[in-house]
Design a protein around this motif. Structure first.
Motif, PDB file in Angstrom:
ATOM      1  N   ALA A  57       0.830  -1.202   0.000  1.00  0.00           N
ATOM      2  CA  ALA A  57       0.000   0.000   0.000  1.00  0.00           C
ATOM      3  C   ALA A  57       0.868   1.257   0.000  1.00  0.00           C
ATOM      4  O   ALA A  57       0.574   2.230  -0.726  1.00  0.00           O
ATOM      5  N   MET A  58       1.926   1.265   0.778  1.00  0.00           N
ATOM      6  CA  MET A  58       2.829   2.412   0.816  1.00  0.00           C
ATOM      7  C   MET A  58       3.519   2.623  -0.532  1.00  0.00           C
ATOM      8  O   MET A  58       3.635   3.753  -1.024  1.00  0.00           O
ATOM      9  N   LEU A  59       3.949   1.524  -1.136  1.00  0.00           N
ATOM     10  CA  LEU A  59       4.624   1.599  -2.426  1.00  0.00           C
ATOM     11  C   LEU A  59       3.675   2.145  -3.490  1.00  0.00           C
ATOM     12  O   LEU A  59       4.043   3.021  -4.281  1.00  0.00           O
ATOM     13  N   ASP A  60       2.460   1.623  -3.518  1.00  0.00           N
ATOM     14  CA  ASP A  60       1.492   2.070  -4.523  1.00  0.00           C
ATOM     15  C   ASP A  60       1.134   3.541  -4.332  1.00  0.00           C
ATOM     16  O   ASP A  60       0.985   4.291  -5.304  1.00  0.00           O
ATOM     17  N   GLU A  61       0.989   3.935  -3.083  1.00  0.00           N
ATOM     18  CA  GLU A  61       0.673   5.334  -2.797  1.00  0.00           C
ATOM     19  C   GLU A  61       1.770   6.260  -3.315  1.00  0.00           C
ATOM     20  O   GLU A  61       1.497   7.303  -3.920  1.00  0.00           O
ATOM     21  N   LYS A  62       3.031   5.858  -3.098  1.00  0.00           N
ATOM     22  CA  LYS A  62       4.142   6.676  -3.563  1.00  0.00           C
ATOM     23  C   LYS A  62       4.219   6.693  -5.083  1.00  0.00           C
ATOM     24  O   LYS A  62       4.480   7.744  -5.683  1.00  0.00           O
ATOM     25  N   ALA A  63       3.979   5.546  -5.716  1.00  0.00           N
ATOM     26  CA  ALA A  63       4.021   5.488  -7.174  1.00  0.00           C
ATOM     27  C   ALA A  63       2.945   6.379  -7.792  1.00  0.00           C
ATOM     28  O   ALA A  63       3.211   7.108  -8.756  1.00  0.00           O
ATOM     29  N   VAL A  64       1.752   6.334  -7.243  1.00  0.00           N
ATOM     30  CA  VAL A  64       0.670   7.181  -7.756  1.00  0.00           C
ATOM     31  C   VAL A  64       1.003   8.664  -7.555  1.00  0.00           C
ATOM     32  O   VAL A  64       0.747   9.506  -8.420  1.00  0.00           O
ATOM     33  N   GLU A  65       1.595   8.972  -6.413  1.00  0.00           N
ATOM     34  CA  GLU A  65       2.008  10.356  -6.149  1.00  0.00           C
ATOM     35  C   GLU A  65       3.022  10.832  -7.191  1.00  0.00           C
ATOM     36  O   GLU A  65       2.930  11.959  -7.696  1.00  0.00           O
ATOM     37  N   LEU A  66       3.980   9.984  -7.538  1.00  0.00           N
ATOM     38  CA  LEU A  66       4.980  10.357  -8.541  1.00  0.00           C
ATOM     39  C   LEU A  66       4.342  10.543  -9.912  1.00  0.00           C
ATOM     40  O   LEU A  66       4.704  11.458 -10.660  1.00  0.00           O
ATOM     41  N   LEU A  67       3.395   9.685 -10.247  1.00  0.00           N
ATOM     42  CA  LEU A  67       2.708   9.830 -11.530  1.00  0.00           C
ATOM     43  C   LEU A  67       1.929  11.138 -11.586  1.00  0.00           C
ATOM     44  O   LEU A  67       1.915  11.827 -12.608  1.00  0.00           O
ATOM     45  N   ALA A  68       1.294  11.485 -10.470  1.00  0.00           N
ATOM     46  CA  ALA A  68       0.438  12.670 -10.453  1.00  0.00           C
ATOM     47  C   ALA A  68       1.232  13.973 -10.399  1.00  0.00           C
ATOM     48  O   ALA A  68       0.855  14.955 -11.045  1.00  0.00           O
ATOM     49  N   LEU A  69       2.317  13.971  -9.636  1.00  0.00           N
ATOM     50  CA  LEU A  69       3.020  15.231  -9.380  1.00  0.00           C
ATOM     51  C   LEU A  69       4.261  15.440 -10.237  1.00  0.00           C
ATOM     52  O   LEU A  69       4.669  16.590 -10.456  1.00  0.00           O
ATOM     53  N   GLN A  70       4.872  14.368 -10.710  1.00  0.00           N
ATOM     54  CA  GLN A  70       6.136  14.502 -11.422  1.00  0.00           C
ATOM     55  C   GLN A  70       6.004  14.342 -12.928  1.00  0.00           C
ATOM     56  O   GLN A  70       6.865  14.795 -13.679  1.00  0.00           O
ATOM     57  N   GLY A  71       4.953  13.672 -13.381  1.00  0.00           N
ATOM     58  CA  GLY A  71       4.792  13.467 -14.811  1.00  0.00           C
ATOM     59  C   GLY A  71       6.001  12.811 -15.452  1.00  0.00           C
ATOM     60  O   GLY A  71       6.556  13.329 -16.426  1.00  0.00           O
ATOM     61  N   PRO A  72       6.463  11.657 -14.939  1.00  0.00           N
ATOM     62  CA  PRO A  72       7.662  11.021 -15.482  1.00  0.00           C
ATOM     63  C   PRO A  72       7.480  10.588 -16.925  1.00  0.00           C
ATOM     64  O   PRO A  72       6.364  10.296 -17.369  1.00  0.00           O
ATOM     65  N   VAL A  73       8.553  10.546 -17.669  1.00  0.00           N
ATOM     66  CA  VAL A  73       8.499  10.158 -19.075  1.00  0.00           C
ATOM     67  C   VAL A  73       9.485   9.012 -19.322  1.00  0.00           C
ATOM     68  O   VAL A  73      10.386   8.750 -18.541  1.00  0.00           O
ATOM     69  N   ALA A  74       9.272   8.325 -20.454  1.00  0.00           N
ATOM     70  CA  ALA A  74      10.167   7.285 -20.954  1.00  0.00           C
ATOM     71  C   ALA A  74      10.509   6.258 -19.875  1.00  0.00           C
ATOM     72  O   ALA A  74       9.633   5.671 -19.260  1.00  0.00           O
ATOM     73  N   SER A  75      11.812   6.042 -19.647  1.00  0.00           N
ATOM     74  CA  SER A  75      12.227   4.965 -18.744  1.00  0.00           C
ATOM     75  C   SER A  75      11.757   5.203 -17.314  1.00  0.00           C
ATOM     76  O   SER A  75      11.455   4.259 -16.578  1.00  0.00           O
ATOM     77  N   ASP A  76      11.678   6.460 -16.897  1.00  0.00           N
ATOM     78  CA  ASP A  76      11.190   6.761 -15.548  1.00  0.00           C
ATOM     79  C   ASP A  76       9.728   6.366 -15.403  1.00  0.00           C
ATOM     80  O   ASP A  76       9.305   5.845 -14.365  1.00  0.00           O
ATOM     81  N   LEU A  77       8.949   6.624 -16.459  1.00  0.00           N
ATOM     82  CA  LEU A  77       7.540   6.252 -16.433  1.00  0.00           C
ATOM     83  C   LEU A  77       7.400   4.735 -16.368  1.00  0.00           C
ATOM     84  O   LEU A  77       6.559   4.215 -15.628  1.00  0.00           O
ATOM     85  N   ARG A  78       8.236   4.027 -17.127  1.00  0.00           N
ATOM     86  CA  ARG A  78       8.187   2.563 -17.084  1.00  0.00           C
ATOM     87  C   ARG A  78       8.480   2.054 -15.682  1.00  0.00           C
ATOM     88  O   ARG A  78       7.868   1.096 -15.216  1.00  0.00           O
ATOM     89  N   LEU A  79       9.423   2.691 -14.993  1.00  0.00           N
ATOM     90  CA  LEU A  79       9.774   2.248 -13.652  1.00  0.00           C
ATOM     91  C   LEU A  79       8.602   2.415 -12.697  1.00  0.00           C
ATOM     92  O   LEU A  79       8.284   1.515 -11.912  1.00  0.00           O
ATOM     93  N   VAL A  80       7.929   3.556 -12.768  1.00  0.00           N
ATOM     94  CA  VAL A  80       6.817   3.805 -11.849  1.00  0.00           C
ATOM     95  C   VAL A  80       5.646   2.866 -12.147  1.00  0.00           C
ATOM     96  O   VAL A  80       5.075   2.245 -11.234  1.00  0.00           O
ATOM     97  N   VAL A  81       5.294   2.744 -13.432  1.00  0.00           N
ATOM     98  CA  VAL A  81       4.189   1.856 -13.807  1.00  0.00           C
ATOM     99  C   VAL A  81       4.549   0.404 -13.494  1.00  0.00           C
ATOM    100  O   VAL A  81       3.730  -0.364 -12.981  1.00  0.00           O
ATOM    101  N   GLY A  82       5.791   0.027 -13.785  1.00  0.00           N
ATOM    102  CA  GLY A  82       6.233  -1.330 -13.482  1.00  0.00           C
ATOM    103  C   GLY A  82       6.182  -1.626 -11.993  1.00  0.00           C
ATOM    104  O   GLY A  82       5.800  -2.723 -11.582  1.00  0.00           O
ATOM    105  N   ALA A  83       6.558  -0.649 -11.177  1.00  0.00           N
ATOM    106  CA  ALA A  83       6.515  -0.831  -9.723  1.00  0.00           C
ATOM    107  C   ALA A  83       5.085  -1.076  -9.251  1.00  0.00           C
ATOM    108  O   ALA A  83       4.846  -1.941  -8.389  1.00  0.00           O
ATOM    109  N   LEU A  84       4.138  -0.338  -9.807  1.00  0.00           N
ATOM    110  CA  LEU A  84       2.733  -0.541  -9.446  1.00  0.00           C
ATOM    111  C   LEU A  84       2.281  -1.954  -9.777  1.00  0.00           C
ATOM    112  O   LEU A  84       1.615  -2.615  -8.972  1.00  0.00           O
ATOM    113  N   ARG A  85       2.636  -2.410 -10.959  1.00  0.00           N
ATOM    114  CA  ARG A  85       2.199  -3.743 -11.384  1.00  0.00           C
ATOM    115  C   ARG A  85       2.896  -4.844 -10.598  1.00  0.00           C
ATOM    116  O   ARG A  85       2.286  -5.849 -10.226  1.00  0.00           O
ATOM    117  N   MET A  86       4.175  -4.674 -10.365  1.00  0.00           N
ATOM    118  CA  MET A  86       4.909  -5.688  -9.616  1.00  0.00           C
ATOM    119  C   MET A  86       4.422  -5.789  -8.179  1.00  0.00           C
ATOM    120  O   MET A  86       4.326  -6.891  -7.618  1.00  0.00           O
TER     121      MET A  86
END
Length: 215
Positions: A57-86
């Motif tokens: 739950a903590m990991l998912d919360e942080k990943a969603v926060e990064l998606l919402a506030l940082q707008g990561p692109v390319a490999s960074d986006l893959r890392l955040v989305v991958g972390a959510l799925r994993m």
């Protein structure tokens, strides 16, 4: 800001590693409880699953926060989305270890497994534990060879799982309804644990290549 963002990404990776270490420990303990009808160890696995859930739950919360506030692109986006799925797959692996422990608690002081299936379950469990161990290493090294090894172990578990159902359906199977249900559920839990392990492994490959089904 960029430095803080990279630190957050690194922390996501650390959390994933922490969760998969706990999952590896959970399946190891769950099988030991299953093998020995150790209800105290089973209770420990059940209680410890809360920690896996909390970390996910903590990991998912942080990943969603990064998606919402940082707008990561390319490999960074893959890392955040991958972390959510994993994290979802890892949490499910923890649940499956807990399910095995719950069967131990349900049938205590008797063993869950019929004697004729104990060797098969031992093979399935040992391969599951090895898959989890390889996931721990994979998250540290991202070695693609480990993905192939995990997939191979999963295929072996699938064959064992199919064999359990052939045994249950065979003429020589004389166990009652409850024992048959336990046999099917146990095999299913071991098999699904491996499936989720493959899912995690392939997502690590996705982080490296950008291809979701990378082998």
């Amino acid at each position: 800001m960029r430095k803080l963002f990279q630190e957050d990404l690194h922390n996501l990776g650390d959390k994933l590693h922490e969760v998969v270490v706990l999952v590896h420990q959970a399946m190891g303990k769950a099988y030991r409880a299953f093998e020995t009808a150790n209800v105290h160890l089973a209770e420990e696995v059940i209680a410890d699953d809360v920690q896996i859930d909390r970390l996910q739950a903590m990991l998912d919360e942080k990943a969603v926060e990064l998606l919402a506030l940082q707008g990561p692109v390319a490999s960074d986006l893959r890392l955040v989305v991958g972390a959510l799925r994993m994290s979802t797959s890892m949490e499910r692996m923890g649940d499956l270890a807990r399910h095995i422990a719950q069967l131990v608690r349900l049938r205590y002081p008797e063993h869950v497994a019929e004697h004729s299936l104990r060797r098969v379950y031992q093979e399935m469990a040992e391969k599951d534990i090895l898959i989890a161990k390889k996931l721990v290493e994979l998250l540290l090294t991202r070695d693609p060879q480990l993905i192939s090894e995990i997939e191979s172990l999963n295929e072996q578990i699938n064959d064992l799982h199919a064999g359990v159902f052939i045994t249950i359906a065979g003429d020589q199977w004389t166990a009652g309804g409850a024992a048959s249900a336990d046999a099917a559920l146990t095999s299913r839990y071991f098999e699904r644990f491996a499936d989720h392990g493959v899912s995690v492994a392939r997502k690590v490959g996705y982080l490296h290549t950008g291809e979701l089904n990378a082998r």
